[in-house]
Design a protein around this motif. Structure first.
Motif, mmCIF file in Angstrom:
data_model
loop_
_atom_site.group_PDB
_atom_site.id
_atom_site.type_symbol
_atom_site.label_atom_id
_atom_site.label_comp_id
_atom_site.label_asym_id
_atom_site.label_seq_id
_atom_site.Cartn_x
_atom_site.Cartn_y
_atom_site.Cartn_z
ATOM 1 N N LYS A 167 59.043 129.645 5.828
ATOM 2 C CA LYS A 167 58.817 128.437 5.027
ATOM 3 C C LYS A 167 58.215 127.300 5.822
ATOM 4 N N VAL A 168 58.457 127.293 7.124
ATOM 5 C CA VAL A 168 58.183 126.119 7.933
ATOM 6 C C VAL A 168 56.926 126.254 8.796
ATOM 7 N N ARG A 169 56.683 127.389 9.389
ATOM 8 C CA ARG A 169 55.641 127.551 10.407
ATOM 9 C C ARG A 169 54.266 127.752 9.787
ATOM 10 N N LEU A 170 53.319 126.929 10.220
ATOM 11 C CA LEU A 170 51.926 126.990 9.811
ATOM 12 C C LEU A 170 51.083 127.212 11.054
ATOM 13 N N ILE A 171 50.186 128.176 11.005
ATOM 14 C CA ILE A 171 49.268 128.424 12.118
ATOM 15 C C ILE A 171 47.849 128.276 11.580
ATOM 16 N N VAL A 172 47.119 127.334 12.157
ATOM 17 C CA VAL A 172 45.735 127.097 11.760
ATOM 18 C C VAL A 172 44.846 127.684 12.845
ATOM 19 N N HIS A 173 44.030 128.649 12.452
ATOM 20 C CA HIS A 173 43.125 129.325 13.376
ATOM 21 C C HIS A 173 41.753 128.653 13.281
ATOM 22 N N THR A 174 41.312 128.040 14.371
ATOM 23 C CA THR A 174 39.985 127.433 14.427
ATOM 24 C C THR A 174 39.130 128.247 15.379
ATOM 25 N N VAL A 213 41.001 116.981 14.213
ATOM 26 C CA VAL A 213 40.458 118.332 14.275
ATOM 27 C C VAL A 213 39.428 118.457 13.160
ATOM 28 N N LEU A 214 38.155 118.507 13.542
ATOM 29 C CA LEU A 214 37.081 118.805 12.599
ATOM 30 C C LEU A 214 36.974 120.317 12.520
ATOM 31 N N TRP A 215 36.744 120.839 11.348
ATOM 32 C CA TRP A 215 36.659 122.279 11.276
ATOM 33 C C TRP A 215 35.628 122.737 10.272
ATOM 34 N N GLY A 216 35.248 123.999 10.412
ATOM 35 C CA GLY A 216 34.222 124.584 9.570
ATOM 36 C C GLY A 216 34.735 125.780 8.802
ATOM 37 N N ARG A 217 33.799 126.589 8.352
ATOM 38 C CA ARG A 217 34.153 127.704 7.475
ATOM 39 C C ARG A 217 34.906 128.826 8.164
ATOM 40 N N SER A 218 34.960 128.838 9.485
ATOM 41 C CA SER A 218 35.675 129.895 10.191
ATOM 42 C C SER A 218 37.176 129.614 10.290
ATOM 43 N N VAL A 219 37.622 128.486 9.774
ATOM 44 C CA VAL A 219 39.039 128.133 9.830
ATOM 45 C C VAL A 219 39.814 128.902 8.770
ATOM 46 N N ARG A 220 41.014 129.324 9.152
ATOM 47 C CA ARG A 220 41.937 129.927 8.197
ATOM 48 C C ARG A 220 43.351 129.574 8.603
ATOM 49 N N ALA A 221 44.247 129.636 7.644
ATOM 50 C CA ALA A 221 45.640 129.275 7.900
ATOM 51 C C ALA A 221 46.559 130.414 7.492
ATOM 52 N N ASP A 222 47.591 130.627 8.299
ATOM 53 C CA ASP A 222 48.628 131.616 8.023
ATOM 54 C C ASP A 222 49.976 130.923 8.064
ATOM 55 N N VAL A 223 50.951 131.530 7.417
ATOM 56 C CA VAL A 223 52.317 131.002 7.460
ATOM 57 C C VAL A 223 53.255 132.047 8.036
ATOM 58 N N GLN A 224 54.291 131.548 8.671
ATOM 59 C CA GLN A 224 55.389 132.392 9.140
ATOM 60 C C GLN A 224 56.660 131.742 8.642
#
Length: 135
Positions: A86-93, A73-84
């Motif tokens: 301790k375990v769940r990571l959501i990467v928004h591309t 996954v190549l990504w740029g400046r519009s990427v952000r990450a959230d957590v839910q």
């Protein structure tokens, strides 16, 4: 570590001990920022992968048994990450949201910090390199 994360041959996966195996997947000058075993949720189900975050910035997804590259996954400046939790990571591309669970270390927050830090650096670098448009 839980016994459920054992490889088929009985050994526990260690993303940190096989860094040299990943060198073939890196481009010249690219550095590894963070690695870990993640369960990645895809349309076809859930897959356990070694996730490698680099300073390019991009993610490499490797099969934990063979170290074969299974995704990138190549990504740029519009990427952000959230957590839910301790375990769940959501990467928004720009194209989609990638949902992952950090089942071994249970430290989704540190992944989100690194991803958001790299995205901010990329955004700052792009804004410095852009020239203003003259009216």
């Amino acid at each position: 570590m839980s016994q459920s994360v054992q490889r088929r041959n009985g050994s526990l996966p260690s993303p940190h001990s096989s860094l040299n195996d990943w060198q073939t997947h890196l481009v010249y000058g690219e550095n590894v920022i963070k690695t870990g075993i993640m369960d990645i949720f895809l349309r076809a189900g859930q897959k356990r992968r070694v996730l490698v975050l680099t300073d390019r910035p991009r993610f490499l997804m490797l099969d934990p048994d063979s170290n074969a590259l299974t995704g990138e996954v190549l990504w740029g400046r519009s990427v952000r990450a959230d957590v839910q939790g301790k375990v769940r990571l959501i990467v928004h591309t720009k194209k989609s949201d990638i949902v992952m669970d950090d089942v071994i270390d249970q430290d989704a927050a540190s992944w989100a910090e690194e991803i958001n830090r790299l995205a901010l650096q990329l955004s700052n670098a792009n804004s410095r390199n852009s020239t203003p448009i003259k009216a």
